[in-house]
Each structure stands twice: as structure tokens, then as C-alpha cells.
Design a protein around this motif. Sequence first.
Motif, PDB file in Angstrom:
ATOM      1  N   ARG A  59       2.672   8.788  -9.895  1.00 26.12           N
ATOM      2  CA  ARG A  59       3.176   9.394  -8.650  1.00 26.12           C
ATOM      3  C   ARG A  59       4.495   8.816  -8.082  1.00 26.12           C
ATOM      4  O   ARG A  59       5.196   9.805  -7.481  1.00 26.12           O
ATOM      5  N   SER A  60       4.474   7.636  -8.193  1.00 24.60           N
ATOM      6  CA  SER A  60       5.836   6.864  -7.659  1.00 24.60           C
ATOM      7  C   SER A  60       6.951   7.289  -8.302  1.00 24.60           C
ATOM      8  O   SER A  60       8.222   7.544  -7.839  1.00 24.60           O
ATOM      9  N   ALA A  61       6.793   7.489  -9.674  1.00 18.81           N
ATOM     10  CA  ALA A  61       7.883   7.873 -10.697  1.00 18.81           C
ATOM     11  C   ALA A  61       8.468   9.152 -10.397  1.00 18.81           C
ATOM     12  O   ALA A  61       9.546   9.504 -10.339  1.00 18.81           O
ATOM     13  N   ARG A  62       7.543   9.942  -9.948  1.00 19.01           N
ATOM     14  CA  ARG A  62       7.744  11.457  -9.505  1.00 19.01           C
ATOM     15  C   ARG A  62       8.396  11.627  -8.004  1.00 19.01           C
ATOM     16  O   ARG A  62       9.419  12.082  -8.049  1.00 19.01           O
ATOM     17  N   ASP A  63       7.735  10.950  -7.036  1.00 15.95           N
ATOM     18  CA  ASP A  63       8.187  11.323  -5.632  1.00 15.95           C
ATOM     19  C   ASP A  63       8.928  10.022  -5.289  1.00 15.95           C
ATOM     20  O   ASP A  63       9.508  10.016  -3.831  1.00 15.95           O
ATOM     21  N   GLY A  64       9.086   8.820  -5.916  1.00 21.23           N
ATOM     22  CA  GLY A  64       9.869   7.716  -5.166  1.00 21.23           C
ATOM     23  C   GLY A  64       9.194   7.060  -4.191  1.00 21.23           C
ATOM     24  O   GLY A  64       9.920   6.231  -3.469  1.00 21.23           O
ATOM     25  N   ARG A  65       7.935   7.514  -3.875  1.00 19.48           N
ATOM     26  CA  ARG A  65       7.284   6.417  -2.665  1.00 19.48           C
ATOM     27  C   ARG A  65       6.783   5.310  -3.173  1.00 19.48           C
ATOM     28  O   ARG A  65       6.559   5.164  -4.267  1.00 19.48           O
ATOM     29  N   PRO A  66       6.662   4.322  -2.250  1.00 17.55           N
ATOM     30  CA  PRO A  66       6.237   2.983  -2.726  1.00 17.55           C
ATOM     31  C   PRO A  66       4.846   2.867  -3.069  1.00 17.55           C
ATOM     32  O   PRO A  66       4.079   3.561  -2.487  1.00 17.55           O
ATOM     33  N   ILE A  67       4.627   1.820  -3.801  1.00 19.25           N
ATOM     34  CA  ILE A  67       3.097   1.508  -3.879  1.00 19.25           C
ATOM     35  C   ILE A  67       2.795   0.166  -3.034  1.00 19.25           C
ATOM     36  O   ILE A  67       3.543  -0.622  -3.412  1.00 19.25           O
ATOM     37  N   VAL A  68       1.802   0.317  -2.681  1.00 12.36           N
ATOM     38  CA  VAL A  68       1.053  -0.854  -1.902  1.00 12.36           C
ATOM     39  C   VAL A  68      -0.327  -1.174  -2.619  1.00 12.36           C
ATOM     40  O   VAL A  68      -1.336  -0.531  -2.848  1.00 12.36           O
ATOM     41  N   TYR A  69      -0.129  -2.602  -3.310  1.00 14.32           N
ATOM     42  CA  TYR A  69      -1.382  -3.088  -3.930  1.00 14.32           C
ATOM     43  C   TYR A  69      -2.411  -3.871  -2.756  1.00 14.32           C
ATOM     44  O   TYR A  69      -1.528  -4.707  -2.215  1.00 14.32           O
ATOM     45  N   TRP A  70      -3.588  -3.480  -2.455  1.00 14.68           N
ATOM     46  CA  TRP A  70      -4.092  -4.252  -1.399  1.00 14.68           C
ATOM     47  C   TRP A  70      -5.721  -4.579  -1.718  1.00 14.68           C
ATOM     48  O   TRP A  70      -5.954  -3.988  -2.950  1.00 14.68           O
ATOM     49  N   ARG A  71      -6.404  -5.245  -0.864  1.00 16.04           N
ATOM     50  CA  ARG A  71      -7.713  -5.407  -1.043  1.00 16.04           C
ATOM     51  C   ARG A  71      -8.301  -5.295   0.463  1.00 16.04           C
ATOM     52  O   ARG A  71      -7.851  -5.764   1.323  1.00 16.04           O
ATOM     53  N   PRO A  72      -9.872  -4.952   0.434  1.00 12.57           N
ATOM     54  CA  PRO A  72     -10.490  -4.845   1.597  1.00 12.57           C
ATOM     55  C   PRO A  72     -10.456  -6.219   2.172  1.00 12.57           C
ATOM     56  O   PRO A  72     -10.714  -7.271   1.369  1.00 12.57           O
ATOM     57  N   GLY A  73     -10.326  -6.577   3.519  1.00 12.76           N
ATOM     58  CA  GLY A  73     -10.847  -7.917   4.128  1.00 12.76           C
ATOM     59  C   GLY A  73      -9.520  -8.684   4.291  1.00 12.76           C
ATOM     60  O   GLY A  73      -9.401  -9.727   4.957  1.00 12.76           O
ATOM     61  N   CYS A  74      -8.179  -8.058   3.428  1.00 12.33           N
ATOM     62  CA  CYS A  74      -6.968  -8.856   3.558  1.00 12.33           C
ATOM     63  C   CYS A  74      -6.360  -8.607   4.954  1.00 12.33           C
ATOM     64  O   CYS A  74      -5.873  -7.225   5.116  1.00 12.33           O
ATOM     65  N   ARG A  75      -6.360  -9.531   5.884  1.00 13.77           N
ATOM     66  CA  ARG A  75      -5.488  -9.230   7.127  1.00 13.77           C
ATOM     67  C   ARG A  75      -4.067  -9.043   7.084  1.00 13.77           C
ATOM     68  O   ARG A  75      -3.605  -8.148   7.756  1.00 13.77           O
ATOM     69  N   TYR A  76      -3.234  -9.442   6.090  1.00 13.44           N
ATOM     70  CA  TYR A  76      -1.970  -9.120   5.954  1.00 13.44           C
ATOM     71  C   TYR A  76      -1.825  -7.510   5.643  1.00 13.44           C
ATOM     72  O   TYR A  76      -1.049  -6.808   5.924  1.00 13.44           O
ATOM     73  N   CYS A  77      -2.812  -7.314   4.693  1.00 12.01           N
ATOM     74  CA  CYS A  77      -3.144  -5.607   4.266  1.00 12.01           C
ATOM     75  C   CYS A  77      -3.097  -4.774   5.387  1.00 12.01           C
ATOM     76  O   CYS A  77      -2.650  -3.821   5.628  1.00 12.01           O
ATOM     77  N   LEU A  78      -4.134  -5.141   6.300  1.00 10.28           N
ATOM     78  CA  LEU A  78      -4.439  -4.519   7.672  1.00 10.28           C
ATOM     79  C   LEU A  78      -3.279  -4.549   8.541  1.00 10.28           C
ATOM     80  O   LEU A  78      -2.984  -3.572   8.966  1.00 10.28           O
ATOM     81  N   ARG A  79      -2.611  -5.795   8.578  1.00  8.98           N
ATOM     82  CA  ARG A  79      -1.340  -5.720   9.621  1.00  8.98           C
ATOM     83  C   ARG A  79      -0.208  -4.610   8.866  1.00  8.98           C
ATOM     84  O   ARG A  79       0.434  -3.866   9.872  1.00  8.98           O
ATOM     85  N   LEU A  80       0.003  -4.650   7.767  1.00  9.49           N
ATOM     86  CA  LEU A  80       0.682  -3.667   7.095  1.00  9.49           C
ATOM     87  C   LEU A  80       0.475  -2.248   7.437  1.00  9.49           C
ATOM     88  O   LEU A  80       1.192  -1.392   7.718  1.00  9.49           O
ATOM     89  N   ARG A  81      -0.861  -1.889   7.085  1.00 10.63           N
ATOM     90  CA  ARG A  81      -1.675  -0.552   7.310  1.00 10.63           C
ATOM     91  C   ARG A  81      -1.223  -0.200   8.913  1.00 10.63           C
ATOM     92  O   ARG A  81      -0.950   0.905   9.203  1.00 10.63           O
ATOM     93  N   ARG A  82      -1.616  -1.266   9.710  1.00 12.12           N
ATOM     94  CA  ARG A  82      -1.434  -0.726  11.076  1.00 12.12           C
ATOM     95  C   ARG A  82      -0.083  -0.566  11.667  1.00 12.12           C
ATOM     96  O   ARG A  82       0.234   0.384  12.044  1.00 12.12           O
ATOM     97  N   ARG A  83       0.890  -1.188  11.337  1.00  6.57           N
ATOM     98  CA  ARG A  83       2.289  -1.130  11.462  1.00  6.57           C
ATOM     99  C   ARG A  83       2.760   0.238  10.917  1.00  6.57           C
ATOM    100  O   ARG A  83       3.796   0.822  11.424  1.00  6.57           O
ATOM    101  N   LEU A  84       2.364   0.685   9.700  1.00 11.02           N
ATOM    102  CA  LEU A  84       2.793   1.961   9.064  1.00 11.02           C
ATOM    103  C   LEU A  84       2.204   3.005  10.104  1.00 11.02           C
ATOM    104  O   LEU A  84       2.823   4.030  10.023  1.00 11.02           O
ATOM    105  N   GLY A  85       1.170   3.043  10.568  1.00  8.41           N
ATOM    106  CA  GLY A  85       0.605   4.161  11.431  1.00  8.41           C
ATOM    107  C   GLY A  85       0.341   5.285  10.710  1.00  8.41           C
ATOM    108  O   GLY A  85      -0.157   5.433   9.526  1.00  8.41           O
ATOM    109  N   GLY A  86       0.812   6.475  11.246  1.00 11.19           N
ATOM    110  CA  GLY A  86       0.594   7.652  10.461  1.00 11.19           C
ATOM    111  C   GLY A  86       1.443   7.838   9.296  1.00 11.19           C
ATOM    112  O   GLY A  86       1.642   8.717   8.431  1.00 11.19           O
ATOM    113  N   ARG A  87       2.472   6.714   8.909  1.00  3.74           N
ATOM    114  CA  ARG A  87       3.255   6.827   7.797  1.00  3.74           C
ATOM    115  C   ARG A  87       2.567   6.285   6.456  1.00  3.74           C
ATOM    116  O   ARG A  87       3.181   6.374   5.422  1.00  3.74           O
TER     117      ARG A  87
END
Length: 141
Positions: A59-87
Motif C-alpha cells: 500500500r505504501s508503494a501505491r499511495d506513498g504513505r509512511p509505515i510505522v512499525y510498533w508494538r503494544p505497550g511501547c510508550r514511544y509508539c503511544l506518544r507518536l500515535r497521540r501526536r498524530l491525532g486524527g492523522r
Amino acid sequence: MLRSWWLAGVVLACGLLVAAKAHYPPVAVVELLIFVALAFLLSPLVFPRSLTAAQAQERSARDGRPIVYWRPGCRYCLRLRRRLGGRAGQVHWVDIWRDPAGAAAVRAITGGDETVPTVVARGEAVVNPEPAWLVGRLDRP
């Protein structure tokens, strides 16, 4: 998938034990609500639906959107998710605990460990980027 829910379940079980030992019912309710909120934040429910690494790469190759590799419980992943908000829906999310190919992709990028979030945007891979870096990649056409 079971591993993704394990951490949230442990937190919820701890909350039940703490609440059961409380001597004052209103305190027990507040404590339980705090643990329920924490379990929710550590669960996969906070993130958009995860794809497999293969789906995300296609999908990223088609639409150019970034890929985020994450895992549950990761506070840095949660921070990134929170800062993206609706995006957050403008990004392809891969839970490395649910997808072994996603974990392998992260290990290939990081030199052997599974440090998340690892973000791939337009061929550039960054481990634990500042949220502003990813938002900047979303703003580019």
C-alpha cells in the motif's frame, strides 16, 4: 495477537487485585478506573487497525504513505500515535508482535533489535523519530 493483549490483561488483573484490597469502596472504584484506562492505553485498541508488513509495503508503494512499525505497550509508539491525532489514519501501522515479517523488517532496519517505533517514509527509515518528523512527511505531497 495474544501477545498484544497480554500486557493489557496483566494491567487489568493488577487493577482488580488493587481494587479488591481497598478498604473504602470509592477509592476502589477510582483505582480500578485508573487501571482500566492504563490497560486501554497499552492495548492495540488505541492504534488504527494493523496491517501485515507485506500489506503495508504494498500500500505504501501505491499511495506513498509512511509505515510505522510498533508494538503494544511501547510508550514511544503511544506518544507518536497521540501526536498524530486524527492523522494517524494517514499512516500504515504494523504491529510487530502480530506479524513476524514486520518484526524482521524492523530488525533489518535497526541492525538486529526490535526498537519501535520504526518509521519508513519515502524510502527513509528512522528509529524512534520525533513526531514532528513524521508529521512533516505527511505534509509533503
